[in-house]
Scaffold this active site. Structure first.
Site, PDB file in Angstrom:
ATOM      1  N   SER A   1       1.278  -1.300   0.422  1.00  0.00           N
ATOM      2  CA  SER A   1       0.269   0.338   0.053  1.00  0.00           C
ATOM      3  C   SER A   1       0.646   1.498   0.184  1.00  0.00           C
ATOM      4  O   SER A   1       1.618   1.617  -0.648  1.00  0.00           O
ATOM      5  CB  SER A   1      -1.057  -0.138   1.899  1.00  0.00           C
ATOM      6  OG  SER A   1      -2.029   0.885   0.495  1.00  0.00           O
TER       7      SER A   1
ATOM      8  N   ASP B   1      -5.769  -3.805  -3.035  1.00  0.00           N
ATOM      9  CA  ASP B   1      -4.197  -3.123  -1.467  1.00  0.00           C
ATOM     10  C   ASP B   1      -4.316  -4.373  -1.572  1.00  0.00           C
ATOM     11  O   ASP B   1      -4.695  -5.244  -0.494  1.00  0.00           O
ATOM     12  CB  ASP B   1      -5.257  -2.314  -1.055  1.00  0.00           C
ATOM     13  CG  ASP B   1      -4.664  -1.405  -0.079  1.00  0.00           C
ATOM     14  OD1 ASP B   1      -2.942  -2.568   0.712  1.00  0.00           O
ATOM     15  OD2 ASP B   1      -4.280  -0.517   0.524  1.00  0.00           O
TER      16      ASP B   1
END
Length: 307
Positions: free
Chosen positions: A38, A151
């Site tokens: 991320s 993600d």
């Protein structure tokens, strides 16, 4: 002294990674590999491409938050887009591939349909970054090599295992971003996104049901991430953990960039002795022998993509 980094996610809190890396550089630590998830994947990719921490800080400081989350015509379903972030990454990374990076780098993502953790180490770096920051429902998922990716923090908020796989002979310095400042009580929940405008307008927006729903979703995501990070640290045992106190900041809030960088620097300064102890030649030799005698198997839940 050589180390490898595992950079965790946390939205805008990822700016604290700049301070961590800057302090490590100032104390002559050599970063030999980076695994990022991320926001950690975003910061790690740009640093691995050869940009200085000052250049990265300037790029963040010069960022237009109103443009950052604009949508593009080919975006997949999501509340926000990544138009501005994509433009900034294109300016920095261009068409650069993983093979062209100055430091070995891996980003993690999750296959939306198989649930596998996907380790991205080939192809265009910008594609991997846009995948690793694709918070489900908030930002558009990305399609790479036939897989729809979201993600990486959904499964692996701090990719310690990936960092150790990249360089099993080196100590893993993990950076987590969910430790709250003691000045902010646990029951105080921040709005996850910055809303510009007069205080009266912002207060009105805060009371709207969709905004409250986003707040609840964001806080639920934070709770899951915090507990998953704790379990991950206990299970995979990185040699050193750095935890800047920035967990009270919402994922997409407006931030003071210099303050965030300083938080990363201060947290790193506090445990320099631990890093030095783990990076000495004796510990490095022990890790090399252990890996040669009993190499760690690759997890069966890891996947890859053809790019």
């Amino acid at each position: 002294m050589d180390i490898t980094l595992a950079l965790g996610g946390g939205g805008v809190r990822g700016v604290a990674h700049i301070g961590v890396i800057r302090t490590l550089e100032e104390h002559q630590f050599k970063i030999k590999a980076i695994a990022g998830t991320s926001a950690g994947g975003l910061m790690g990719a740009v640093y691995a491409a050869g940009f200085s921490t000052q250049k990265i800080e300037n790029a963040v400081d010069d960022f237009d938050p109103l443009r950052a989350f604009s949508r593009q015509t080919d975006d997949r379903p999501s509340l926000l887009g990544l138009g501005g972030i994509s433009d900034k990454l294109t300016a920095l990374l261009g068409e650069r591939t993983f093979d062209e990076l100055e430091i070995p780098f891996a980003a993690t993502a999750v296959s939306l349909y198989t649930g596998k953790e996907i380790i991205l180490t080939t192809g265009k770096v910008i594609d991997a970054v846009l995948a690793t920051i694709a918070v489900p429902g908030i930002f558009p998922s990305q399609k790479i090599g036939g897989r729809v990716l979201i993600d990486g923090g959904i499964l692996d908020p701090v990719p310690v295992q990936v960092a150790r796989w990249m360089r099993p002979d080196l100590p893993v310095v993990a950076v987590t971003l969910n430790k709250r400042s003691p000045d902010f009580p646990e029951e105080e929940v921040a709005l996850p996104i910055h809303i510009p405008g007069p205080a009266s307008v912002i207060e009105h927006l805060n009371n709207l049901r969709p905004v409250q729903a986003l707040k609840i979703f964001s806080q639920s995501f934070e709770v899951a991430s915090k507990h998953l990070t704790k379990l991950s640290m206990q299970l995979y045992k990185p040699e050193v953990i750095i935890s800047p106190p920035v967990g009270h900041i919402g994922l997409l809030q407006k931030i003071d960039v210099k303050e965030m960088v300083q938080a990363g620097m201060a947290a790193t300064e506090d445990i320099l002795n631990e890093i030095e102890a783990e990076a000495n030649w004796m510990k490095t030799l022990q890790r090399k022998v252990k890996q040669h005698v009993n190499p760690d198997p690759l997890p069966d839940y890891w996947g890859n993509v053809e790019t």
